[in-house]
Design a protein around this motif. Structure first.
Motif, PDB file in Angstrom:
ATOM      1  N   ASN A 338       3.823 -10.648 -11.236  1.00  0.00           N
ATOM      2  CA  ASN A 338       4.884 -11.173 -10.367  1.00  0.00           C
ATOM      3  C   ASN A 338       4.828 -10.452  -9.026  1.00  0.00           C
ATOM      4  O   ASN A 338       4.370  -9.311  -8.921  1.00  0.00           O
ATOM      5  CB  ASN A 338       6.250 -11.005 -11.024  1.00  0.00           C
ATOM      6  N   HIS A 339       5.291 -11.122  -7.966  1.00  0.00           N
ATOM      7  CA  HIS A 339       5.094 -10.626  -6.594  1.00  0.00           C
ATOM      8  C   HIS A 339       6.452 -10.422  -5.937  1.00  0.00           C
ATOM      9  O   HIS A 339       7.183 -11.378  -5.685  1.00  0.00           O
ATOM     10  CB  HIS A 339       4.270 -11.646  -5.813  1.00  0.00           C
ATOM     11  N   PHE A 419       4.823 -20.939 -10.362  1.00  0.00           N
ATOM     12  CA  PHE A 419       3.463 -20.442 -10.551  1.00  0.00           C
ATOM     13  C   PHE A 419       2.467 -21.519 -10.149  1.00  0.00           C
ATOM     14  O   PHE A 419       2.537 -22.655 -10.629  1.00  0.00           O
ATOM     15  CB  PHE A 419       3.233 -20.059 -12.018  1.00  0.00           C
ATOM     16  N   HIS A 420       1.538 -21.163  -9.266  1.00  0.00           N
ATOM     17  CA  HIS A 420       0.454 -22.075  -8.918  1.00  0.00           C
ATOM     18  C   HIS A 420      -0.626 -22.004 -10.000  1.00  0.00           C
ATOM     19  O   HIS A 420      -0.768 -20.997 -10.703  1.00  0.00           O
ATOM     20  CB  HIS A 420      -0.123 -21.704  -7.549  1.00  0.00           C
ATOM     21  N   ALA A 429     -12.066 -21.487 -16.142  1.00  0.00           N
ATOM     22  CA  ALA A 429     -13.439 -21.787 -15.717  1.00  0.00           C
ATOM     23  C   ALA A 429     -14.394 -20.660 -16.101  1.00  0.00           C
ATOM     24  O   ALA A 429     -15.548 -20.904 -16.485  1.00  0.00           O
ATOM     25  CB  ALA A 429     -13.476 -22.036 -14.221  1.00  0.00           C
ATOM     26  N   LEU A 430     -13.918 -19.399 -16.004  1.00  0.00           N
ATOM     27  CA  LEU A 430     -14.771 -18.251 -16.330  1.00  0.00           C
ATOM     28  C   LEU A 430     -14.612 -17.796 -17.776  1.00  0.00           C
ATOM     29  O   LEU A 430     -15.279 -16.849 -18.206  1.00  0.00           O
ATOM     30  CB  LEU A 430     -14.440 -17.087 -15.386  1.00  0.00           C
ATOM     31  N   LYS A 431     -13.671 -18.461 -18.515  1.00  0.00           N
ATOM     32  CA  LYS A 431     -13.397 -18.130 -19.919  1.00  0.00           C
ATOM     33  C   LYS A 431     -13.043 -16.647 -20.084  1.00  0.00           C
ATOM     34  O   LYS A 431     -13.521 -15.970 -21.005  1.00  0.00           O
ATOM     35  CB  LYS A 431     -14.584 -18.517 -20.809  1.00  0.00           C
ATOM     36  N   LEU A 432     -12.181 -16.174 -19.183  1.00  0.00           N
ATOM     37  CA  LEU A 432     -11.727 -14.789 -19.226  1.00  0.00           C
ATOM     38  C   LEU A 432     -10.353 -14.693 -19.876  1.00  0.00           C
ATOM     39  O   LEU A 432      -9.553 -15.639 -19.825  1.00  0.00           O
ATOM     40  CB  LEU A 432     -11.647 -14.212 -17.813  1.00  0.00           C
ATOM     41  N   ASP A 433     -10.070 -13.543 -20.475  1.00  0.00           N
ATOM     42  CA  ASP A 433      -8.723 -13.281 -20.973  1.00  0.00           C
ATOM     43  C   ASP A 433      -7.762 -13.219 -19.786  1.00  0.00           C
ATOM     44  O   ASP A 433      -8.174 -12.954 -18.642  1.00  0.00           O
ATOM     45  CB  ASP A 433      -8.667 -11.945 -21.714  1.00  0.00           C
ATOM     46  N   ILE A 434      -6.473 -13.432 -20.065  1.00  0.00           N
ATOM     47  CA  ILE A 434      -5.433 -13.247 -19.052  1.00  0.00           C
ATOM     48  C   ILE A 434      -4.665 -11.980 -19.401  1.00  0.00           C
ATOM     49  O   ILE A 434      -4.190 -11.815 -20.532  1.00  0.00           O
ATOM     50  CB  ILE A 434      -4.498 -14.461 -18.976  1.00  0.00           C
ATOM     51  N   LEU A 435      -4.568 -11.073 -18.431  1.00  0.00           N
ATOM     52  CA  LEU A 435      -3.896  -9.785 -18.634  1.00  0.00           C
ATOM     53  C   LEU A 435      -2.621  -9.754 -17.787  1.00  0.00           C
ATOM     54  O   LEU A 435      -2.682  -9.637 -16.572  1.00  0.00           O
ATOM     55  CB  LEU A 435      -4.839  -8.651 -18.236  1.00  0.00           C
ATOM     56  N   PRO A 436      -1.442  -9.852 -18.403  1.00  0.00           N
ATOM     57  CA  PRO A 436      -0.185  -9.904 -17.637  1.00  0.00           C
ATOM     58  C   PRO A 436       0.308  -8.511 -17.237  1.00  0.00           C
ATOM     59  O   PRO A 436       0.480  -7.642 -18.092  1.00  0.00           O
ATOM     60  CB  PRO A 436       0.798 -10.579 -18.596  1.00  0.00           C
ATOM     61  N   PHE A 437       0.531  -8.316 -15.948  1.00  0.00           N
ATOM     62  CA  PHE A 437       1.255  -7.165 -15.422  1.00  0.00           C
ATOM     63  C   PHE A 437       2.671  -7.650 -15.101  1.00  0.00           C
ATOM     64  O   PHE A 437       2.836  -8.710 -14.498  1.00  0.00           O
ATOM     65  CB  PHE A 437       0.633  -6.653 -14.120  1.00  0.00           C
ATOM     66  N   ARG A 485       4.886 -18.814 -16.657  1.00  0.00           N
ATOM     67  CA  ARG A 485       6.101 -18.610 -15.858  1.00  0.00           C
ATOM     68  C   ARG A 485       7.302 -18.371 -16.775  1.00  0.00           C
ATOM     69  O   ARG A 485       8.145 -17.498 -16.507  1.00  0.00           O
ATOM     70  CB  ARG A 485       6.362 -19.826 -14.966  1.00  0.00           C
ATOM     71  N   LYS A 486       7.393 -19.113 -17.858  1.00  0.00           N
ATOM     72  CA  LYS A 486       8.460 -18.892 -18.832  1.00  0.00           C
ATOM     73  C   LYS A 486       8.360 -17.496 -19.448  1.00  0.00           C
ATOM     74  O   LYS A 486       9.363 -16.824 -19.680  1.00  0.00           O
ATOM     75  CB  LYS A 486       8.402 -19.961 -19.925  1.00  0.00           C
ATOM     76  N   TYR A 487       7.147 -17.073 -19.694  1.00  0.00           N
ATOM     77  CA  TYR A 487       6.900 -15.735 -20.231  1.00  0.00           C
ATOM     78  C   TYR A 487       7.451 -14.665 -19.283  1.00  0.00           C
ATOM     79  O   TYR A 487       8.139 -13.733 -19.707  1.00  0.00           O
ATOM     80  CB  TYR A 487       5.395 -15.572 -20.424  1.00  0.00           C
ATOM     81  N   TYR A 488       7.192 -14.826 -17.994  1.00  0.00           N
ATOM     82  CA  TYR A 488       7.669 -13.848 -17.014  1.00  0.00           C
ATOM     83  C   TYR A 488       9.177 -13.921 -16.835  1.00  0.00           C
ATOM     84  O   TYR A 488       9.850 -12.901 -16.644  1.00  0.00           O
ATOM     85  CB  TYR A 488       6.971 -14.046 -15.666  1.00  0.00           C
ATOM     86  N   LYS A 489       9.749 -15.107 -16.882  1.00  0.00           N
ATOM     87  CA  LYS A 489      11.187 -15.253 -16.745  1.00  0.00           C
ATOM     88  C   LYS A 489      11.909 -14.551 -17.892  1.00  0.00           C
ATOM     89  O   LYS A 489      12.972 -13.967 -17.715  1.00  0.00           O
ATOM     90  CB  LYS A 489      11.577 -16.727 -16.693  1.00  0.00           C
ATOM     91  N   GLU A 490      11.318 -14.598 -19.086  1.00  0.00           N
ATOM     92  CA  GLU A 490      11.925 -13.888 -20.213  1.00  0.00           C
ATOM     93  C   GLU A 490      11.804 -12.386 -20.034  1.00  0.00           C
ATOM     94  O   GLU A 490      12.748 -11.636 -20.317  1.00  0.00           O
ATOM     95  CB  GLU A 490      11.231 -14.299 -21.521  1.00  0.00           C
ATOM     96  N   LYS A 491      10.677 -11.929 -19.521  1.00  0.00           N
ATOM     97  CA  LYS A 491      10.484 -10.486 -19.327  1.00  0.00           C
ATOM     98  C   LYS A 491      11.429  -9.921 -18.291  1.00  0.00           C
ATOM     99  O   LYS A 491      11.851  -8.767 -18.359  1.00  0.00           O
ATOM    100  CB  LYS A 491       9.034 -10.210 -18.907  1.00  0.00           C
ATOM    101  N   LEU A 492      11.759 -10.730 -17.267  1.00  0.00           N
ATOM    102  CA  LEU A 492      12.618 -10.260 -16.198  1.00  0.00           C
ATOM    103  C   LEU A 492      14.065 -10.708 -16.381  1.00  0.00           C
ATOM    104  O   LEU A 492      14.886 -10.479 -15.518  1.00  0.00           O
ATOM    105  CB  LEU A 492      12.088 -10.732 -14.846  1.00  0.00           C
TER     106      LEU A 492
END
Length: 492
Positions: A338-339, A419-420, A429-437, A485-492
């Protein structure tokens, strides 16, 4: 990922996770206390009832109830004493916040979710209930005058306007309160506590709540017009004197310290840019070493510089902490966060040198640090995802994680914006994991549009990775963005 907060069980869990309890002071409210406590328990698992020298059967009725904490003492000391003892009990039990409401049935425990939401948005503020429809409710002229009188003098003493300073429905950040000892012991103690809190820089936020006033013949009131008005008058006289001799000098000193902290941080930033980063970048360019070695060295320098600033008092008055679930950054991922502030990038870069960040155009083209970022192989989002993908794939294959702010711009009020889908398209596209900060507090220390650094705390939470195999089941990139985005809204 956990589901979005949708039901009462998740609300109660979130209240406990945030360290929020309910404190109910009572004096001879046997007719209403059981209903108030039951309804409060439906909203929050942790309820503390303070029996302030009750002489009726209030204590006996409460002792029949399961799952509440009772603080009882034989002599009536007044609401201020009851709140003080309730707050101390809450602190002993490890709670960070206390929601107070009256035991006479005037307040609706069903409004607790509104206080929870306000606490998430203003985590260090006192939240004060603003009773709906007070002008249309039948009240005594003394009650109306007391509220207007209190509101006026609160404005005189603090410079802040509150529409309802007399309500007892509030949320307090317990460890932030400046004077739990409280000079006064009865109704006026709540006003005193708010005035001192405002003087010490604690934000006070008004939140609309429901109110119930029973018919006059059914109301239970312990307000003594002559004695209590006299106490309120004396208190306001003392507070007005203290405003001149204590609060105003304190405010001027606080402004001076804000200016000093800001100038110190600005000086450190200029030294880092013009004294270290730009000369080092110029030196590397003159040495004609290959681009990969150059970018590696610059990223390591950025990493060490930002760690020094973040964790070695480079931001005076601000405490930065990181909660890491065990992430080592050995395996590349798309890092999202989040920014909230200009400070976000510095905090992110302080975690690992094996990270590149996608930036806005103004950052990438900055005359101060643009050349540094360009040589470190950072890229502007305006380049376009399809153009960037080959470059990002190469970086990922070399072991670098890619950091993106899905919101694209800083939030003005620390709320999560739209969230864009770009970050999630890259990850897929790169088949990478997503790491949430998840970042807390940076928007309070240096908000969007703010020019001065405020005292406060910033916390970065590094959560568990979401594997490609899991989030790819969420649907399209836009659907993945919505889910996160829902994940972040719950965290905050």
């Amino acid at each position: 990922m956990q589901g979005y907060l949708t039901d009462i069980e998740q609300q109660r869990r979130l209240l406990r996770e945030r360290g929020i309890c309910v404190v109910i002071p009572t004096y001879n409210n046997a007719g209403t206390i059981v209903d108030v406590v039951k309804r409060s328990r439906e909203q929050c698992d942790d309820v503390i009832v303070v029996c302030d020298g009750c002489t009726d059967d209030t204590v006996a009725r409460l002792q029949e109830m399961v799952g509440i904490t009772i603080v009882s003492y034989p002599r009536n000391g007044g609401k201020g004493v009851a709140l003080k003892r309730g707050f101390r009990k809450a602190l002993q039990m490890g709670f960070r916040y206390a929601i107070t409401l009256d035991a006479d049935g005037q307040h609706f425990p069903e409004d607790i979710p509104a206080f929870l939401k306000a606490n998430i948005e203003h985590s260090e503020a006192i939240i004060v209930g603003r009773r709906k429809g007070m002008e249309s409710i039948e009240r005594t002229s003394g009650s109306r005058f007391a509220n207007r009188f209190s509101n006026f003098w609160f404005w005189v003493q603090t410079g802040h306007h509150l529409p309802d300073t007399q309500t007892g429905y509030r949320l307090y950040p317990l460890k932030k309160l400046p004077c739990l000892s409280m000079l006064t012991s009865r109704y006026e103690a709540e006003l005193e506590l708010m005035v001192f809190s405002s003087w010490h820089g604690i934000e006070i936020v008004s939140k609309e709540v429901n109110v119930f006033y029973p018919p006059k013949e059914e109301r239970v009131s312990h307000f003594r017009p002559i004695k209590d008005f006299s106490r309120i008058f004396i208190l306001n006289t003392c507070l007005c004197i203290l405003t001149i001799v204590y609060a105003l000098p304190l405010k001027l000193f606080r402004l001076l310290m804000i200016m000093c902290r800001t100038l110190y941080s600005l000086l450190l930033y200029l030294i880092a840019c013009f004294g270290i980063l730009l000369p080092y970048t110029t030196l590397l360019n003159l040495m004609h070493i290959d681009r990969e070695k150059k970018s590696v060295r610059l990223r390591k320098l950025l990493y060490h510089l930002t760690r020094f600033v973040v964790f070695r008092h480079g931001i005076p008055g601000v405490k930065c902490t990181v909660e890491n679930c065990g992430e080592t950054f050995e395996k590349p991922a798309v890092i999202i966060c989040n920014h909230q502030s200009h400070l976000d990038l510095m905090l992110m870069l302080s975690q690992t040198p094996k990270m590149i960040v996608l930036t806005n155009d103004w950052v990438w083209n900055s005359p101060f640090f643009g050349k540094v970022l360009q040589n470190a192989e950072y890229y502007p989002v305006s380049m376009g995802i399809e153009t960037m993908l080959p470059k990002l794939r190469d970086l990922a294959e070399r072991g670098y994680s890619i950091a993106v702010y899905p919101e694209g711009t800083r939030s003005k009020d620390c709320r999560i914006g739209r969230f864009h889908k770009g970050a999630f398209h890259i990850a897929s596209a790169l088949k990478l994991d997503i790491l949430p900060f998840v970042e807390y507090g940076a928007g309070k220390v240096l908000p969007k549009g703010g020019k001065y650094l405020r005292k406060g705390s910033i916390r970065l939470q590094i959560n568990e990775r979401i594997p490609y195999e899991e989030y790819s089941k969420y649907g399209t990139s836009q659907e993945i963005a919505s889910r996160f985005r829902k994940y972040y809204k719950e965290k905050l």
